[in-house]
Motif scaffolding. Structure first.
Motif, PDB file in Angstrom:
ATOM      1  N   ASP A   1     -11.746  39.822  18.669  1.00 34.64           N
ATOM      2  CA  ASP A   1     -10.731  40.137  19.685  1.00 34.64           C
ATOM      3  C   ASP A   1     -11.318  39.756  21.043  1.00 34.64           C
ATOM      4  N   LYS A   2     -11.008  38.543  21.474  1.00 35.46           N
ATOM      5  CA  LYS A   2     -11.606  38.039  22.715  1.00 35.46           C
ATOM      6  C   LYS A   2     -11.194  38.859  23.921  1.00 35.46           C
ATOM      7  N   TYR A   3      -9.978  39.406  23.888  1.00 36.27           N
ATOM      8  CA  TYR A   3      -9.491  40.164  25.052  1.00 36.27           C
ATOM      9  C   TYR A   3     -10.336  41.429  25.252  1.00 36.27           C
TER      10      TYR A   3
ATOM     11  N   PHE B   1      -1.204  35.121  19.822  1.00 33.13           N
ATOM     12  CA  PHE B   1      -1.642  34.451  21.049  1.00 33.13           C
ATOM     13  C   PHE B   1      -3.152  34.508  21.182  1.00 33.13           C
ATOM     14  N   ASN B   2      -3.672  33.605  21.995  1.00 34.29           N
ATOM     15  CA  ASN B   2      -5.125  33.452  22.123  1.00 34.29           C
ATOM     16  C   ASN B   2      -5.416  32.742  23.432  1.00 34.29           C
ATOM     17  N   THR B   3      -6.616  33.001  23.970  1.00 31.00           N
ATOM     18  CA  THR B   3      -7.014  32.278  25.176  1.00 31.00           C
ATOM     19  C   THR B   3      -8.378  31.636  24.962  1.00 31.00           C
ATOM     20  N   MET B   4      -8.585  30.482  25.539  1.00 25.99           N
ATOM     21  CA  MET B   4      -9.872  29.775  25.470  1.00 25.99           C
ATOM     22  C   MET B   4     -10.164  29.151  26.828  1.00 25.99           C
ATOM     23  N   ASN B   5     -11.384  28.697  26.977  1.00 19.49           N
ATOM     24  CA  ASN B   5     -11.814  28.069  28.225  1.00 19.49           C
ATOM     25  C   ASN B   5     -11.544  26.567  28.149  1.00 19.49           C
ATOM     26  N   ILE B   6     -10.998  25.999  29.204  1.00 19.73           N
ATOM     27  CA  ILE B   6     -10.992  24.535  29.311  1.00 19.73           C
ATOM     28  C   ILE B   6     -11.665  24.122  30.626  1.00 19.73           C
ATOM     29  N   GLY B   7     -12.499  23.110  30.498  1.00 23.60           N
ATOM     30  CA  GLY B   7     -13.174  22.545  31.661  1.00 23.60           C
ATOM     31  C   GLY B   7     -12.638  21.162  31.983  1.00 23.60           C
ATOM     32  N   TRP B   8     -11.897  20.614  31.018  1.00 24.80           N
ATOM     33  CA  TRP B   8     -11.271  19.308  31.228  1.00 24.80           C
ATOM     34  C   TRP B   8      -9.775  19.519  31.317  1.00 24.80           C
ATOM     35  N   GLY B   9      -9.074  18.571  31.920  1.00 24.02           N
ATOM     36  CA  GLY B   9      -7.625  18.689  32.060  1.00 24.02           C
ATOM     37  C   GLY B   9      -7.184  17.904  33.283  1.00 24.02           C
TER      38      GLY B   9
ATOM     39  N   VAL C   1     -14.710  33.638  26.167  1.00 28.10           N
ATOM     40  CA  VAL C   1     -13.547  32.963  25.557  1.00 28.10           C
ATOM     41  C   VAL C   1     -13.832  31.495  25.280  1.00 28.10           C
ATOM     42  N   GLY C   2     -14.910  30.965  25.893  1.00 29.54           N
ATOM     43  CA  GLY C   2     -15.282  29.565  25.681  1.00 29.54           C
ATOM     44  C   GLY C   2     -16.321  29.368  24.595  1.00 29.54           C
ATOM     45  N   THR C   3     -16.740  30.449  23.959  1.00 30.93           N
ATOM     46  CA  THR C   3     -17.748  30.299  22.896  1.00 30.93           C
ATOM     47  C   THR C   3     -17.359  31.042  21.620  1.00 30.93           C
ATOM     48  N   ARG C   4     -16.437  31.984  21.700  1.00 33.07           N
ATOM     49  CA  ARG C   4     -16.020  32.750  20.523  1.00 33.07           C
ATOM     50  C   ARG C   4     -14.647  32.258  20.066  1.00 33.07           C
ATOM     51  N   HIS C   5     -14.320  32.569  18.808  1.00 31.60           N
ATOM     52  CA  HIS C   5     -13.052  32.080  18.248  1.00 31.60           C
ATOM     53  C   HIS C   5     -12.074  33.230  18.050  1.00 31.60           C
ATOM     54  N   GLY C   6     -10.875  33.047  18.520  1.00 28.04           N
ATOM     55  CA  GLY C   6      -9.865  34.094  18.518  1.00 28.04           C
ATOM     56  C   GLY C   6      -9.421  34.543  17.138  1.00 28.04           C
ATOM     57  N   ASN C   7      -9.705  33.747  16.098  1.00 25.08           N
ATOM     58  CA  ASN C   7      -9.375  34.175  14.730  1.00 25.08           C
ATOM     59  C   ASN C   7     -10.524  34.962  14.109  1.00 25.08           C
TER      60      ASN C   7
ATOM     61  N   ALA D   1      -3.533  19.381  29.069  1.00 27.48           N
ATOM     62  CA  ALA D   1      -4.638  20.168  28.506  1.00 27.48           C
ATOM     63  C   ALA D   1      -5.172  19.477  27.249  1.00 27.48           C
ATOM     64  N   PRO D   2      -6.492  19.216  27.195  1.00 25.79           N
ATOM     65  CA  PRO D   2      -7.094  18.609  25.999  1.00 25.79           C
ATOM     66  C   PRO D   2      -7.708  19.667  25.085  1.00 25.79           C
ATOM     67  N   VAL D   3      -7.307  19.685  23.830  1.00 27.01           N
ATOM     68  CA  VAL D   3      -7.805  20.712  22.896  1.00 27.01           C
ATOM     69  C   VAL D   3      -8.349  20.038  21.635  1.00 27.01           C
ATOM     70  N   ARG D   4      -9.605  20.345  21.320  1.00 24.27           N
ATOM     71  CA  ARG D   4     -10.196  19.782  20.097  1.00 24.27           C
ATOM     72  C   ARG D   4      -9.644  20.509  18.869  1.00 24.27           C
ATOM     73  N   HIS D   5      -9.743  19.793  17.709  1.00 20.73           N
ATOM     74  CA  HIS D   5      -9.015  20.259  16.530  1.00 20.73           C
ATOM     75  C   HIS D   5      -9.672  21.421  15.816  1.00 20.73           C
ATOM     76  N   ASP D   6     -10.931  21.713  16.139  1.00 23.30           N
ATOM     77  CA  ASP D   6     -11.550  22.854  15.442  1.00 23.30           C
ATOM     78  C   ASP D   6     -11.279  24.181  16.163  1.00 23.30           C
ATOM     79  N   ARG D   7     -10.542  24.153  17.258  1.00 18.92           N
ATOM     80  CA  ARG D   7     -10.242  25.399  17.991  1.00 18.92           C
ATOM     81  C   ARG D   7      -9.120  26.170  17.296  1.00 18.92           C
ATOM     82  N   TYR D   8      -9.219  27.493  17.300  1.00 19.53           N
ATOM     83  CA  TYR D   8      -8.106  28.331  16.813  1.00 19.53           C
ATOM     84  C   TYR D   8      -6.866  28.045  17.665  1.00 19.53           C
ATOM     85  N   THR D   9      -7.085  27.834  18.950  1.00 20.15           N
ATOM     86  CA  THR D   9      -5.973  27.513  19.858  1.00 20.15           C
ATOM     87  C   THR D   9      -5.179  26.302  19.351  1.00 20.15           C
ATOM     88  N   TYR D  10      -5.884  25.335  18.782  1.00 11.28           N
ATOM     89  CA  TYR D  10      -5.207  24.145  18.243  1.00 11.28           C
ATOM     90  C   TYR D  10      -4.263  24.543  17.110  1.00 11.28           C
TER      91      TYR D  10
HETATM   92  C1  LIG Z   1     -16.990  25.681  30.397  1.00 18.59           C
HETATM   93  C2  LIG Z   1     -16.281  25.355  29.107  1.00 18.59           C
HETATM   94  C3  LIG Z   1     -15.306  24.369  29.085  1.00 18.59           C
HETATM   95  C4  LIG Z   1     -14.620  24.037  27.889  1.00 18.59           C
HETATM   96  N1  LIG Z   1     -13.654  23.070  27.901  1.00 18.59           N
HETATM   97  C5  LIG Z   1     -12.972  22.770  26.759  1.00 18.59           C
HETATM   98  C6  LIG Z   1     -11.912  21.810  26.780  1.00 18.59           C
HETATM   99  O1  LIG Z   1     -11.541  21.246  27.818  1.00 18.59           O
HETATM  100  N2  LIG Z   1     -11.276  21.550  25.610  1.00 18.59           N
HETATM  101  C7  LIG Z   1     -11.636  22.159  24.413  1.00 18.59           C
HETATM  102  O2  LIG Z   1     -11.045  21.862  23.365  1.00 18.59           O
HETATM  103  N3  LIG Z   1     -12.621  23.086  24.380  1.00 18.59           N
HETATM  104  C8  LIG Z   1     -13.284  23.418  25.525  1.00 18.59           C
HETATM  105  N4  LIG Z   1     -14.263  24.389  25.521  1.00 18.59           N
HETATM  106  C9  LIG Z   1     -14.621  25.053  24.253  1.00 18.59           C
HETATM  107  C10 LIG Z   1     -13.642  26.158  23.830  1.00 18.59           C
HETATM  108  O3  LIG Z   1     -13.301  27.005  24.925  1.00 18.59           O
HETATM  109  C11 LIG Z   1     -14.327  26.971  22.723  1.00 18.59           C
HETATM  110  O4  LIG Z   1     -14.560  26.151  21.603  1.00 18.59           O
HETATM  111  C12 LIG Z   1     -13.570  28.226  22.311  1.00 18.59           C
HETATM  112  O5  LIG Z   1     -14.459  29.068  21.597  1.00 18.59           O
HETATM  113  C13 LIG Z   1     -12.332  27.922  21.500  1.00 18.59           C
HETATM  114  O6  LIG Z   1     -11.704  29.151  21.230  1.00 18.59           O
HETATM  115  P1  LIG Z   1     -10.669  29.351  20.033  1.00 18.59           P
HETATM  116  O7  LIG Z   1     -11.354  28.873  18.757  1.00 18.59           O
HETATM  117  O8  LIG Z   1     -10.392  30.826  20.037  1.00 18.59           O
HETATM  118  O9  LIG Z   1      -9.461  28.527  20.356  1.00 18.59           O
HETATM  119  C14 LIG Z   1     -14.946  24.724  26.692  1.00 18.59           C
HETATM  120  C15 LIG Z   1     -15.930  25.740  26.719  1.00 18.59           C
HETATM  121  C16 LIG Z   1     -16.583  26.063  27.901  1.00 18.59           C
HETATM  122  C17 LIG Z   1     -17.617  27.164  27.893  1.00 18.59           C
END
Ligand SMILES: Cc1cc2nc3c(=O)[nH]c(=O)nc-3n(C[C@H](O)[C@H](O)[C@H](O)COP(=O)(O)O)c2cc1C
Length: 172
Positions: free
Chosen positions: A98-100, A33-41, A89-95, A54-63
């Motif tokens: 340890d974001k927690y 499991f992993n957590t990330m920040n989303i600002g869109w949705g 959690v919005g700038t570091r990668h869970g893989n 929830a919109p998730v880009r493909h380079d995220r570990y969450t994806y």
């Molecule tokens: C304020 C904020 C909003 C964000 N919103 C999104 C989003 O809506 N969708 C997305 O894919 N990434 C978004 N991100 C980027 C991810 O949270 C970021 O790439 C994160 O490091 C991904 O973690 P992961 O690689 O562990 O999954 C946002 C980041 C910040 C700081």
């Protein structure tokens, strides 16, 4: 704990997404499991039910975890106390880290899905994925593509049917 309606808490969710973000947490079928920040949705209505998209880009570990998951959760802070954690959690990668531990946040079991929520938040939305929809680049306005997807990293949209929605800071 108090059950709440998604539509009633929509203003809190939308304003928090626009001001620092909220936690999107995914647990896959292997138990990772992993957590990330989303600002869109989107807080929305589909299939006559409340749905969070929830919109998730493909380079995220969450994806990567979402490839093998059937649910996600959204944990919403109701004050500014978790701003630093949201930044981490919005700038570091869970893989990679340890974001927690880094963000000093706690994974707790979700109530209605096999997932986790962020324990420090007071508002949680637990969702079963009803539709996975990759964005179709050819269907996108050129201006949007150039502004947001110039690097070719598109979002996939996850439509989550709300299985539970509740606050932990107040009781029925
Ligand atoms: C304020 C904020 C909003 C964000 N919103 C999104 C989003 O809506 N969708 C997305 O894919 N990434 C978004 N991100 C980027 C991810 O949270 C970021 O790439 C994160 O490091 C991904 O973690 P992961 O690689 O562990 O999954 C946002 C980041 C910040 C700081």
């Amino acid at each position: 704990m108090k059950a709440v309606k998604l539509y009633e808490i929509a203003p809190d969710v939308l304003s928090r997404m626009a001001n620092g973000g909220v936690f999107l947490t995914v647990k896959d079928k292997k138990g990772r499991f992993n957590t990330m920040n989303i600002g869109w949705g989107s807080v929305s209505c589909y299939w006559n039910e409340p749905v969070f998209i929830a919109p998730v880009r493909h380079d995220r570990y969450t994806y990567e975890l979402l490839q093998d998951a059937d649910s996600f959760t959204v944990s919403v802070p109701l004050d500014d106390g978790l701003r630093e954690a949201l930044k981490i959690v919005g700038t570091r990668h869970g893989n990679e880290v340890d974001k927690y531990a880094l963000a000093h946040i706690t994974p707790l079991d979700a109530l209605s899905v096999d997932g986790k929520v962020v324990g420090e938040c007071a508002l949680h939305i637990e969702c079963r994925i009803g539709l996975t929809m990759p964005m179709e680049p050819s269907a996108m306005a050129e201006a949007v593509r150039e502004r947001w997807y110039a690097d070719g990293d598109f979002h996939t949209l996850y439509f989550g049917e709300v299985a539970a929605c509740y606050r932990t800071d107040i009781d029925d």
